[in-house]
Every structure is written in C-alpha cells, then in structure tokens.
Design an enzyme around this catalytic site. Structure first.
Site, PDB file in Angstrom:
ATOM      1  N   GLU A  18      -2.116 -16.444 -71.206  1.00 36.94           N
ATOM      2  CA  GLU A  18      -0.879 -16.038 -71.864  1.00 36.94           C
ATOM      3  C   GLU A  18      -0.012 -15.108 -71.013  1.00 36.94           C
ATOM      4  O   GLU A  18       1.223 -15.221 -71.032  1.00 36.94           O
ATOM      5  CB  GLU A  18      -1.191 -15.357 -73.205  1.00 36.94           C
ATOM      6  N   ASP A  41      -0.643 -17.341 -84.090  1.00 40.33           N
ATOM      7  CA  ASP A  41       0.171 -17.471 -82.888  1.00 40.33           C
ATOM      8  C   ASP A  41       0.893 -18.803 -82.706  1.00 40.33           C
ATOM      9  O   ASP A  41       2.115 -18.882 -82.665  1.00 40.33           O
ATOM     10  CB  ASP A  41      -0.659 -17.145 -81.645  1.00 40.33           C
ATOM     11  N   GLU A  47      -8.629 -27.284 -82.234  1.00 38.11           N
ATOM     12  CA  GLU A  47      -8.917 -27.344 -80.799  1.00 38.11           C
ATOM     13  C   GLU A  47      -8.905 -28.784 -80.282  1.00 38.11           C
ATOM     14  O   GLU A  47      -8.480 -29.048 -79.158  1.00 38.11           O
ATOM     15  CB  GLU A  47     -10.270 -26.685 -80.497  1.00 38.11           C
ATOM     16  N   GLU A 102      -8.841  -8.041 -72.857  1.00 34.06           N
ATOM     17  CA  GLU A 102      -8.695  -8.887 -74.035  1.00 34.06           C
ATOM     18  C   GLU A 102      -7.894  -8.177 -75.131  1.00 34.06           C
ATOM     19  O   GLU A 102      -7.022  -8.777 -75.753  1.00 34.06           O
ATOM     20  CB  GLU A 102     -10.086  -9.279 -74.564  1.00 34.06           C
ATOM     21  N   THR A 136       0.771 -25.789 -76.880  1.00 36.35           N
ATOM     22  CA  THR A 136       0.146 -24.469 -76.784  1.00 36.35           C
ATOM     23  C   THR A 136      -1.015 -24.436 -75.798  1.00 36.35           C
ATOM     24  O   THR A 136      -1.521 -23.373 -75.469  1.00 36.35           O
ATOM     25  CB  THR A 136      -0.313 -23.980 -78.174  1.00 36.35           C
TER      26      THR A 136
END
Length: 676
Positions: free
Chosen positions: A567, A331, A166, A491, A655
């Site tokens: 997304e 991902d 992160e 979600e 990302t």
C-alpha cells in the site's frame, strides 16, 4: 544527385528501360524489392514482444505530464538501471517459487517449503501472471498459462470451502488482467491461444463463486462450498464485512462486458443497491465541549457520516454493530466506488455520488491530526465514533485513491475518446475562494439513476481538498518508513493523544475525548471559512524529509512487522503520476531499496519482524501479493512516463493491482442494465 532525376522524363526513361529487360532480371528486381520492403517494415516494428496498451494521448493539465517527463538522458539511464533491478528482484522471487513450490499456493522462502493457503490452485502463478507480462518474461508466462489451463475449480480445496473475497481479487482478477494483456499482445500465440484460455478459466471460476450470492439479501457470503456452488452460512443471520461483499464489482462488470453474460453485472450490482440504501443510515456523533474541558457526545438524529458500518446481515441486507473503518474490513469497498466508476467509462453516475459522499465522510470523521507534528492519519471508529488512534499500513491505499479521483474526476481532465484500450471497449489546483463564496464540501445525495448534475466549481473545490488530503496522508505513510532504522514501515502504529487538561486526572480522559480535539474536519472547515487562506494543517509538511527522531515522534509502534505489503509504495507511485512531483517517485524507490536489503533471502523475499531493529528478523512467509502488487508498483515507478504501458486514464488497477482496461457500456448494455 540532381533533384531533376525525379522529373517525369526521367521516370519515363526508367520505365522504358525496365520493359526492355529479360524476364529473369525483372523477377530478380521484384524479389529484391520485396525483401527490402519486408526488412524495412520489421526494422521499424522491432521483434514481436509485449508492448502493453497503446501510448496514451498527452496529459495537459498544468504541471502534470510535463513534470513526469524524464529531464535528461542521465536520469533516464538511472531509472532504466533501477527498472532492471526490480525485474531481477521479481525473477529472483518467482524463480525461487518455481524451483521449490510450483503448483502450490505460496513459497516459504526461508525453509524452501510450500504453503496451501488459498484453494491450492497455484495462487502465486495466477496472482503474478500480469507482472510477468508487464516485465516481458515470456518463458515464465508460457509455463504459467500451461499450468492454469489444467486447473479444475470444482476440486475441493481441503478446507471445506472457498473464500469469496480473496479468490475474487487474486484469482479472478489475475485471470482477467492476464486475459486483457495477452489479448493485446503481439507475441505469437498470446492473442490466439493464451487469451481465450485465461478468459475461459476466469468464467469457470466466477461461475463457482456465483454461489456466494445465494442469500436472502443477495449479498455474497464469505465462503462457498465448491462441490455444489452453494454458500456456507456465517451464523444464524449470516454476517459479511463491507470489504468482502463490495469488492467484486470491477471484476464482474468487466466479465459481463467481455462475455456478454449479464449475470455477473446483476449479482455485483445488487451489492451496490444495498450500499446505496444503507449509506445514509450511519449517524454522526456530535460533540459538545463543556467549560471544564470534558467532551459530551451523543448520536445525531440529523447528521449522517456518508460511511457504512463494517458488518452486514446477509438475510436482510441491513448493517449491524457500531464499528466504522475505511481500513481493514472496509478498505477496498471505498476503493471500488471510484474504480468501478472509472472502469466503465464514467457512465454509472449514481456511483460517483456515492463515492463523493463517502469521501466527505472519510474527511470529516476518519482523518485526524497527530498532537505534536500535525501528521494527517486515518483511523477506525469503534462504538460509532470512538477513534482508536491506530494507523495501519493497509490504510496507505487511501491517499492513492484520493489522488486518482482528484486527477481523473477533474472536469478539465482531457479525456480523449478516440483512444481505445481494448478491442471491445473504452474511454475515453488550489483555488482561491472568498469566505462569502464558501460552501461545505460536496455532500448532497441523489438516489436517481439519472446522471448526477454536480456543480463544476464545487466539484473542483472538493477535488482540490481530496488532493491535499492525499498528499498529507501519503507523507505520513512515507514518514512511517523514513523514521525506522530499517527504512521499512510497520504494520500498525498508534498515534498519541493530546495532553489532558491539568485539572483532569487520567481516568477522566476518555479515548473519544482524546481524539476529537484533533479531528481534521473542523480544521478544514475553519480553513474553508477563511477563503482557503494560508496552508492547510496536515498537508503543509510534504516537502520535508519525513525523518523524525525518537524524541519527536508522537506515535508508538504497535505492530513492528512488515508483511511485504504494497500500500505505501502504491501511494508513492500514484502520487507521483497524479501530481507530477518526482519527490514521490524517489520515496517509492527508497522503499523498494529498503525492502530489497532487509527482506531478500536465498530463494525469495520474507516478511520482516521488528522493523525498528537495525538487523530485523526474517519470517518464513512470502505472500503472493508481494509479486502481484509490491514489485509491480516498484517496477512501474521506474518506467519512463513516455513508455508507460499502463496509463492511468486507460486502465484501472483492482485492489490486488491487476490492471483492467477502461471500457464503455454499449447502447444495448445500457438498456439491459438500466444505466442512464
């Protein structure tokens, strides 16, 4: 006035008259002409402001750029109005953060409290900086950079360590994109003052994060002890997830390029070497249908998926476990295969091979069809190849990646190497195939660092399939939004299984048996063998409205929260920009409208629970990625293509939606890093 006034005799007379004038009048004439010249120059340039990257050369693939152009002044006026709405939404959210939580990581938008959840370095400020630059919010940028300048990345976070993943995508990515955008800005002080500060801070933080690579395998650990820059071991062998270790290549390669320090490239490249070594070691599960309808399965000793397991030992670099996912835990690793290849000017050919092999695995092993509506979705595999049937909001990144690759990897894409995006850097349809010409999707492996010689016609067929898959997946993402009462997607959903054969009882109908019959890969193979005749199932409903009544749904809401994730709207944006179809743009706008309606609070935006309720419950949470990603993509959807400040052939989003400029390795760098 006669045109003869421009003749040579007239010009001579004017010159003689000028020479006869007294000196004070000559001076006055020159002063006047100078003032006029300055005025004309500045009237053409306009006031200094953030312009974004230079306008790209026109795209010319059929139906691409022309379809993106605004069709009428009224249409442009409508989207300009919408652009201001998104800008106001960002100012509302960030204004609440500045008022109640400035310097903390995040704002709690219901209570106006604060949260320190990622190192305590003002996460929202760093993560949102490039969105402020994009929206030309100069006062906010000024305050943000002044704060960033004071940060001390050796300060303990209060949690015993810094999370590598992160911190990399949000902090380092945010600092580097801020550096890039200020370095090309025309605003006073941005290039000379702000850009050096942001690059310096990105370098300081990356030096701390380098400690994560102090493992036996060279793979990064999840946590770093920032007092001494060492990794915090994750168990006896150490364990890292695929996404966490393989989502630093864009940031580190760009940092090596702009600083000249090779250490960042070499650290991140070690991860790619391990991934390349392990890619061929995930076996496929072979299914055999028995006469009674049951399915017998075993792991193949010959077939491989091209995918990776989710977990890696940090002591020896080997995969472990039996779960495979291109959603959570995997991902961004798949995303960065394509994006790092594009970022460095398409020069690292072995990464292209890895990407195509991985997408081949995704299509053949992770994509499924819903039993009633033939909706295409991606799910994860447990116990090697047992599909869960769960479709995550996170997984809606995949259609954007597939569409981006399908467009930019096309051999006929008109790359223009004369247009550079950075002072140091830069870059530069359905096919009818008879059954006799059919070849399986691209799947051969080349371990060499030499350029991959890909058959161009085969590549076109592969990319055409990728675009079809992208549209099918994006339509499913849209349907998850359009089919709730709030217009907001959940979600997670779980897709239903086909009904079992009548002679089998429910207990005999195992999970893997339920989902193998609706694997998309075999349907694709059948369509290929037919010479690609007719529509491809799972991709042929994208023109429909996507609204399904309760009785028609073949999925169940598993997690009804909306966590302000980006997304789905990211997919709508990328599908619009790569296909030229305005339908995706309109759908993205509808997503923003729904979020703006249901998530807005007095001081920001809140995550939403129970998206299927007409009056959902807001939760005291506003993650920084809402400002860094969700609102950025919403804003870019409204920007007229002719004015696009971040063209997709000149920048690549990390990302966390932080834009970095496409560059080319210099001859010296190619030699130093063994790039051929």
């Amino acid at each position: 006035m006669s045109t003869h006034i421009l003749g040579s005799s007239h010009l001579r007379d004017v010159f003689v008259s000028y020479r006869r004038l007294p000196t004070p009048k000559k001076v006055a004439i020159w002063v006047g002409l100078s003032i006029l010249a300055v005025f004309l120059i500045h009237s053409q340039r306009g006031p200094p402001h953030f312009r974004g990257p230079p306008r790209p050369p026109p795209f010319r693939p059929p139906g691409f750029y022309d379809h993106l152009q605004t069709t009428s002044p009224a249409d442009k006026q409508l989207w300009d109005k919408r652009k201001n709405e998104v800008r106001d939404a960002f100012r509302h959210a960030y204004g609440g953060y500045e008022k109640f939580a400035f310097g903390f990581d995040e704002l709690l938008p219901m209570s106006n409290g604060t949260r320190t959840n990622l190192n305590g370095w003002g996460l929202t400020i760093v993560d949102s900086l490039d969105t402020m630059l994009l929206m030309d919010l100069t006062p906010e940028v000024d305050r943000a950079v002044k704060f960033i300048q004071t940060l001390d990345f050796t300060k303990p976070s209060g949690r015993g360590g810094v999370g590598f993943f992160e911190t990399m995508i949000r902090y380092v990515g945010g600092l580097l994109s801020g550096y890039y955008l200020t370095s090309i800005s025309t605003k006073p002080g941005f290039q000379s003052t702000y850009a050096p500060v942001l690059l310096k801070k990105a370098t300081e933080l990356s030096t701390v994060l380098n400690g994560a690579f102090n493992t036996s395998s060279g793979l990064p650990d999840r946590w770093i002890k920032i007092e001494n820059g060492t990794s915090l071991p994750s168990g006896p062998h150490g364990g890292g997830s695929l996404a966490e270790m393989a989502t630093c290549q864009m940031e580190y390669k760009y940092l090596s390029h702009v600083t000249g320090d090779p250490s960042y490239f070499r650290l991140s490249q070690r991860v790619m070497e391990v991934m390349e070594q392990e890619q061929g070691k995930t076996p496929a599960r072979v299914s055999t249908k028995k006469p009674d309808g049951t399915v017998e399965e075993e792991l193949s000793t010959k077939q491989q998926t091209g995918l990776w397991l989710n977990s890696f030992y940090l002591d020896n670099g080997e995969m472990f476990g039996s779960s495979v996912s291109a959603g959570a835990m995997g991902d961004s690793a798949y995303e960065y295969l394509l994006k790092q290849y594009l970022l460095s000017g398409r020069t690292e050919k072995h990464i292209l091979d890895m990407y195509l092999q991985a997408m081949d695995g995704v299509i053949n092993h992770l994509l499924f069809l819903s039993p009633k509506n033939d909706l295409l979705y991606m799910t994860d595999l447990g116990s090697w190849a047992t599909p869960s049937g769960q479709f995550e909001h996170l997984s809606c990144y995949m259609p954007g990646v597939l569409a981006l690759g399908a467009r930019l990897l096309d051999p006929e894409f008109p790359w223009d190497h004369r247009h550079r995006h950075h002072p140091r850097s830069p870059l530069e349809s359905p096919l009818n195939v008879s059954s006799s010409e059919y070849q399986p999707p691209y799947s051969h492996r080349l371990r060499s660092r030499a350029p991959v010689h890909v058959d161009q016609e085969q590549l076109r067929r592969t990319l055409d399939l990728h675009m079809r898959a992208a549209e099918g997946l994006a339509y499913t993402c849209w349907s998850m939004y359009a089919s709730t009462k709030t217009g907001i997607g959940p979600e997670t959903v779980t897709f239903h299984s086909p009904d079992p054969p009548e002679h089998l009882e429910g207990s005999q109908w195992l999970t893997r048996d339920r989902y193998n019959p609706v694997k998309w890969g075999p349907r694709v193979d059948k369509w290929e063998r037919s010479g690609r005749q007719g529509p491809l199932v799972g991709t042929d409903r994208t023109t429909e409205d996507g609204i399904f009544a309760e009785a028609d749904k073949d999925w169940t809401l598993r997690d009804e929260r909306y966590l302000l994730r980006p997304e789905a709207i990211e997919a709508m944006y990328l599908l619009w920009k790569t296909t030229g179809n305005k339908r995706w743009r309109d759908r993205g706008w509808q997503m923003f409208e729904a979020v703006n309606k249901h998530a807005r609070t007095e001081s920001g935006y809140a995550s939403v629970h129970y998206v299927q309720n007409e009056e959902p419950r807001r939760v005291d949470d506003m993650p920084s990625f809402f400002l860094a990603e969700t609102l950025k993509y919403a804003y870019l959807i409204t920007v007229d293509p002719e004015d696009d400040p971040l063209p997709l052939d000149k920048i690549v989003f990390n990302t966390e939606a932080h834009p970095l400029p496409v560059f080319e390795w210099t001859a010296e760098e190619r030699s130093k890093y063994n790039i051929h």
